[in-house]
Design a protein around this motif. Structure first.
Motif, PDB file in Angstrom:
ATOM      1  N   GLY A 129       0.810  -1.218   0.000  1.00  0.00           N
ATOM      2  CA  GLY A 129       0.000   0.000   0.000  1.00  0.00           C
ATOM      3  C   GLY A 129       0.846   1.272   0.000  1.00  0.00           C
ATOM      4  O   GLY A 129       0.427   2.298  -0.530  1.00  0.00           O
ATOM      5  N   GLN A 130       2.022   1.210   0.603  1.00  0.00           N
ATOM      6  CA  GLN A 130       2.922   2.367   0.621  1.00  0.00           C
ATOM      7  C   GLN A 130       3.317   2.751  -0.801  1.00  0.00           C
ATOM      8  O   GLN A 130       3.297   3.919  -1.180  1.00  0.00           O
ATOM      9  N   GLU A 132       1.712   1.895  -3.538  1.00  0.00           N
ATOM     10  CA  GLU A 132       0.538   2.323  -4.313  1.00  0.00           C
ATOM     11  C   GLU A 132       0.160   3.757  -3.998  1.00  0.00           C
ATOM     12  O   GLU A 132      -0.173   4.535  -4.887  1.00  0.00           O
ATOM     13  N   ALA A 133       0.229   4.109  -2.696  1.00  0.00           N
ATOM     14  CA  ALA A 133      -0.103   5.475  -2.327  1.00  0.00           C
ATOM     15  C   ALA A 133       0.858   6.450  -2.998  1.00  0.00           C
ATOM     16  O   ALA A 133       0.449   7.479  -3.556  1.00  0.00           O
ATOM     17  N   ALA A 134       2.135   6.112  -2.983  1.00  0.00           N
ATOM     18  CA  ALA A 134       3.138   7.004  -3.567  1.00  0.00           C
ATOM     19  C   ALA A 134       2.933   7.134  -5.074  1.00  0.00           C
ATOM     20  O   ALA A 134       2.923   8.239  -5.625  1.00  0.00           O
ATOM     21  N   ARG A 135       2.731   5.989  -5.754  1.00  0.00           N
ATOM     22  CA  ARG A 135       2.545   6.033  -7.207  1.00  0.00           C
ATOM     23  C   ARG A 135       1.259   6.776  -7.568  1.00  0.00           C
ATOM     24  O   ARG A 135       1.181   7.430  -8.596  1.00  0.00           O
ATOM     25  N   SER A 136       0.223   6.672  -6.699  1.00  0.00           N
ATOM     26  CA  SER A 136      -1.047   7.332  -7.021  1.00  0.00           C
ATOM     27  C   SER A 136      -0.909   8.853  -6.982  1.00  0.00           C
ATOM     28  O   SER A 136      -1.713   9.567  -7.572  1.00  0.00           O
ATOM     29  N   THR A 137       0.118   9.364  -6.299  1.00  0.00           N
ATOM     30  CA  THR A 137       0.315  10.818  -6.294  1.00  0.00           C
ATOM     31  C   THR A 137       1.226  11.271  -7.430  1.00  0.00           C
ATOM     32  O   THR A 137       1.558  12.445  -7.520  1.00  0.00           O
ATOM     33  N   GLY A 138       1.658  10.324  -8.276  1.00  0.00           N
ATOM     34  CA  GLY A 138       2.461  10.696  -9.430  1.00  0.00           C
ATOM     35  C   GLY A 138       3.958  10.536  -9.233  1.00  0.00           C
ATOM     36  O   GLY A 138       4.742  10.881 -10.118  1.00  0.00           O
ATOM     37  N   LEU A 139       4.382  10.040  -8.074  1.00  0.00           N
ATOM     38  CA  LEU A 139       5.815   9.782  -7.890  1.00  0.00           C
ATOM     39  C   LEU A 139       6.243   8.667  -8.837  1.00  0.00           C
ATOM     40  O   LEU A 139       5.495   7.710  -9.042  1.00  0.00           O
ATOM     41  N   VAL A 148      10.099   6.754  -0.193  1.00  0.00           N
ATOM     42  CA  VAL A 148       9.049   6.071   0.581  1.00  0.00           C
ATOM     43  C   VAL A 148       9.477   4.664   1.023  1.00  0.00           C
ATOM     44  O   VAL A 148       9.394   4.341   2.208  1.00  0.00           O
ATOM     45  N   GLN A 152      11.959   3.214   4.906  1.00  0.00           N
ATOM     46  CA  GLN A 152      11.269   2.269   5.795  1.00  0.00           C
ATOM     47  C   GLN A 152      11.964   0.919   5.803  1.00  0.00           C
ATOM     48  O   GLN A 152      12.056   0.258   6.843  1.00  0.00           O
TER      49      GLN A 152
ATOM     50  N   ASN B  79       2.735   9.273 -14.692  1.00  0.00           N
ATOM     51  CA  ASN B  79       2.971   9.984 -13.433  1.00  0.00           C
ATOM     52  C   ASN B  79       2.346  11.377 -13.456  1.00  0.00           C
ATOM     53  O   ASN B  79       1.862  11.875 -12.452  1.00  0.00           O
ATOM     54  N   PHE B  89      -7.131   5.350   0.258  1.00  0.00           N
ATOM     55  CA  PHE B  89      -7.161   3.892   0.429  1.00  0.00           C
ATOM     56  C   PHE B  89      -7.816   3.497   1.749  1.00  0.00           C
ATOM     57  O   PHE B  89      -7.821   4.259   2.711  1.00  0.00           O
ATOM     58  N   ASN B  93      -2.473   4.241   4.271  1.00  0.00           N
ATOM     59  CA  ASN B  93      -1.176   4.212   3.585  1.00  0.00           C
ATOM     60  C   ASN B  93      -0.396   5.506   3.722  1.00  0.00           C
ATOM     61  O   ASN B  93       0.269   5.940   2.785  1.00  0.00           O
ATOM     62  N   TYR B  95       2.803   7.620   4.931  1.00  0.00           N
ATOM     63  CA  TYR B  95       4.206   7.238   5.089  1.00  0.00           C
ATOM     64  C   TYR B  95       4.568   7.402   6.566  1.00  0.00           C
ATOM     65  O   TYR B  95       4.573   8.517   7.084  1.00  0.00           O
ATOM     66  N   HIS B  97       7.251   7.302   8.254  1.00  0.00           N
ATOM     67  CA  HIS B  97       8.490   7.982   8.643  1.00  0.00           C
ATOM     68  C   HIS B  97       8.428   9.490   8.387  1.00  0.00           C
ATOM     69  O   HIS B  97       9.419  10.181   8.528  1.00  0.00           O
ATOM     70  N   VAL B 111       6.998  15.809  -7.327  1.00  0.00           N
ATOM     71  CA  VAL B 111       6.265  15.632  -8.576  1.00  0.00           C
ATOM     72  C   VAL B 111       5.977  16.987  -9.217  1.00  0.00           C
ATOM     73  O   VAL B 111       6.232  17.209 -10.391  1.00  0.00           O
ATOM     74  N   LEU B 159      -2.712  18.099  -4.519  1.00  0.00           N
ATOM     75  CA  LEU B 159      -2.238  18.105  -5.911  1.00  0.00           C
ATOM     76  C   LEU B 159      -3.290  18.671  -6.859  1.00  0.00           C
ATOM     77  O   LEU B 159      -3.115  18.683  -8.065  1.00  0.00           O
TER      78      LEU B 159
END
Lengths: 230, 248
Positions: A129-130, A132-139, A148, A152, B79, B89, B93, B95, B97, B111, B159
Motif C-alpha cells: 500500500g505504501q 501504491e499510495a506514492a505512485r497514485s500521487t504521481g511519484l 518512501v 522504511q 505519473n 485507500f 497508507n 508514510y 516515517h 512531482v 495536488l
C-alpha cells in the motif's frame, strides 16, 4: 613457586607492556589502515547492496535469474579466494587493479551480496500500500523507492545491517593477503620481529575498543524492536 | 472536448487475474462534479474497477480516459496523469516515517517541483481543508485512524486533482471516527469535486451520491439515483444485497 613460572611465561608472551610500547607505532599504522579500509568498503558494500536489492524488485526473468546467480555466487565464494583471484589472477588477462582496487572490487562483490539480501528483505517488509499510495500521487518508481520504500526498509532491517557491518569491519583483515598493512597484518609483523604474541593481543583489544560501542548499539536496537513487536 | 463529455470514461474494461475473470466488460462514465457510489458484494470487482481508473491495476483490455487523457496509452506520462486523480485507500497508507505535513508535501515537492516553502504552504492549506492544520507536525502513529485518513485525503487534494477515487475510506475505522471522514468528503463534494467512491456507507450514499452503481460478479447489474436503487431496486441481486446491508 614452581607453578608460577608457566604463568610468568604466559603473561610475558601475551600481555607484555614493554612489547606493546615498542610495537605501538607499527600497530597504530595498522589501525589507521583498518579504519581507512572500513571507511572504504562499508559504503561500497552498502551501495552494491542497494543496487542488488532494487534490482530484485524488478519482476522480469531477465533480471531475476542473473541476479539470483550473481548473489548466490558471491555469497558462496570465500572472500579471501575472491580477493586473491582479483589481485593476482586478473593481471594475467591484463586487468591490474592494484591492492586497494582489488579490495574495493572484492568487497563490492562479496559484501554487496550480503547487504543486498538484507535490504531485499527490508524492501519486502514494506507494505504494498505504501508503494501504491506514492505512485497514485504521481511519484515515479525511482522516487517511490528513494523517498518512501527504502527509508522504511532500512529502518526495518537496521539491526541486521549493523550486524553485517561488524562482520565487514572484521573481514577487512583479509586485505593483508594483498599486502595492505591493516591492523592484523601489522600485528603479525610485530610478532615476528619481537618473537612475542603480545602485538596480536593488542590488536584484539583495538578491535574490541573499535567495535564494542557498535555491539552495544546493536543490542539496544534489537531490544527496542523486540519491545515494539509486543 | 465538448462541455458535456464525461470526465471519467471507462469502456469495456476486462480484467483477468490468472484464471479469475474479475471485470467482464464494464462501462463507467462519470460527469464533472458527479459523486458516483460503487456498491456490491465483496469480490464483485468494484475496487478493481476503481484501481483501473488510475492504472494502479492494468486492465487486460478496454479503454480508460480521464480528463481527456488516455490512461492506457503507452505514450501517456502516467505519473503526470496520476496527479489529476487523487486516491484514498482503506488502510490510509500514510508514510510512517514522515509527519502529516511531510506526507502531504512529498508529491508537491518531488512531482510538482515546488520549493520547500511553497510546498509546505500548500500542504498546510490542504491540511486546513481537512481540519488538521494543528496536527501538521504529528507522525501518523500519533494520529487516530480518522485523522490519518483525513491526512491521506489532504495528501491527494493538495495536488488539485480533477477526480478523487475513494477505496473503502471508512472500512478500517472505528464507528465513532467515521463521521469526521464523511464530513470532509461531503465538504469536498460541496466544493464541486468529482468523486468515485467504493463504500458500504449507505447513509452517506443516500444523502450525498448523485448515482449509485451496483456491481456483482465483475459486471454492473444496475445503476440509478440513490432513491431508485435503495427504494425500488429492479434486480433480485440488488434487492438481496441492499436488504442484507440495511440489516446491519
Amino acid at each position: 613457586m614452581e607453578a608460577l613460572i608457566p604463568m610468568d611465561i604466559f603473561l610475558d608472551t601475551f600481555f607484555n607492556w614493554q612489547i606493546v610500547q615498542e610495537a605501538w607505532p607499527i600497530l597504530w599504522q595498522g589501525l589507521q589502515a583498518t579504519l581507512l579500509l572500513s571507511a572504504l568498503v562499508v559504503p561500497i558494500g552498502v551501495a552494491g547492496g542497494i543496487i542488488l536489492a532494487v534490482l530484485a524488485t524488478v519482476h522480469s526473468p531477465w533480471v531475476k535469474w542473473p541476479l539470483r546467480v550473481w548473489v548466490d555466487t558471491f555469497r558462496a565464494l570465500p572472500p579471501l579466494v575472491l580477493l586473491v583471484f582479483i589481485f593476482a589472477g586478473l593481471p594475467f588477462i591484463g586487468i591490474d587493479v592494484g591492492a586497494w582496487g582489488a579490495v574495493a572490487i572484492g568487497f563490492f562483490l562479496n559484501t554487496g551480496a550480503y547487504y543486498g539480501e538484507i535490504l531485499r528483505a527490508g524492501i519486502e517488509s514494506v507494505p504494498r500500500g505504501q508503494l501504491e499510495a506514492a505512485r497514485s500521487t504521481g511519484l515515479t518508481r525511482g522516487q517511490t523507492m528513494a523517498y518512501v520504500v527504502l527509508p522504511q526498509a532500512v529502518r526495518n532491517v537496521l539491526p541486521d545491517l549493523i550486524s553485517n557491518t561488524l562482520e565487514v569491519v572484521k573481514l577487512t583483515s583479509i586485505a593483508s593477503v594483498v599486502a595492505l598493512p591493516e591492523l592484523l597484518f601489522q600485528a603479525r609483523q610485530a610478532q615476528s620481529v619481537t618473537y612475542n604474541a603480545t602485538p596480536i593481543m593488542a590488536a584484539a583489544v583495538a578491535y574490541f575498543v573499535l567495535l564494542w560501542p557498535v555491539v552495544r548499539l546493536l543490542s539496544r536496537l534489537e531490544n527496542r524492536q523486540l519491545a515494539g513487536r509486543q | 472536448m465538448s462541455a458535456h463529455a464525461p470526465i471519467v470514461d471507462a469502456r469495456a474494461i476486462h480484467k483477468h487475474f490468472g484464471h479469475l475473470h474479475v471485470l467482464k466488460g464494464v462501462d463507467l462514465q462519470v460527469a464533472e462534479k458527479e459523486l458516483v457510489f460503487l456498491i456490491g458484494p465483496s469480490g464483485s470487482g468494484k475496487s478493481t474497477l476503481l484501481r483501473c481508473l488510475n492504472r494502479l491495476e492494468e486492465p487486460t483490455s478496454g479503454s480508460v480516459i480521464v480528463d481527456g487523457i488516455d490512461m492506457l496509452d503507452a505514450r501517456t506520462d502516467i505519473n503526470k496523469a496520476r496527479q489529476r486523480i487523487g486516491m484514498v485507500f482503506q488502510s490510509f497508507n500514510l508514510y510512517p516515517h514522515m509527519t502529516a505535513l511531510g506526507n502531504v508535501a512529498l508529491a508537491l515537492r518531488k512531482v510538482q517541483g515546488l520549493g520547500k516553502a511553497a510546498a509546505e504552504a500548500k500542504a498546510r492549506a490542504a491540511l486546513d481543508r481537512v481540519h488538521l492544520a494543528d496536527r501538521a507536525d504529528h507522525y501518523p502513529l500519533q494520529l487516530s485512524g480518522g485523522q490519518q485518513q483525513r491526512v491521506a485525503i489532504a495528501r491527494a487534494i493538495a495536488l488539485e486533482p480533477r477526480v478523487m477515487l475513494f477505496d473503502e475510506p471508512t472500512s478500517a475505522l472505528d464507528p465513532e471516527l467515521v463521521g469526521g471522514v464523511l464530513a470532509v468528503m461531503r465538504e469536498l463534494r460541496e466544493d464541486g469535486m468529482t468523486m468515485v467512491v467504493v463504500s458500504h456507507e449507505m447513509g452517506f450514499a443516500k444523502a450525498a451520491a448523485d448515482r449509485v452503481v451496483f456491481m456483482a460478479d465483475g459486471a454492473i447489474v444496475e445503476q440509478g439515483v440513490p432513491a431508485e436503487i435503495f427504494a425500488a431496486p429492479r434486480h433480485d441481486r440488488t434487492r438481496a444485497f441492499i436488504s442484507q446491508i440495511e440489516r446491519h
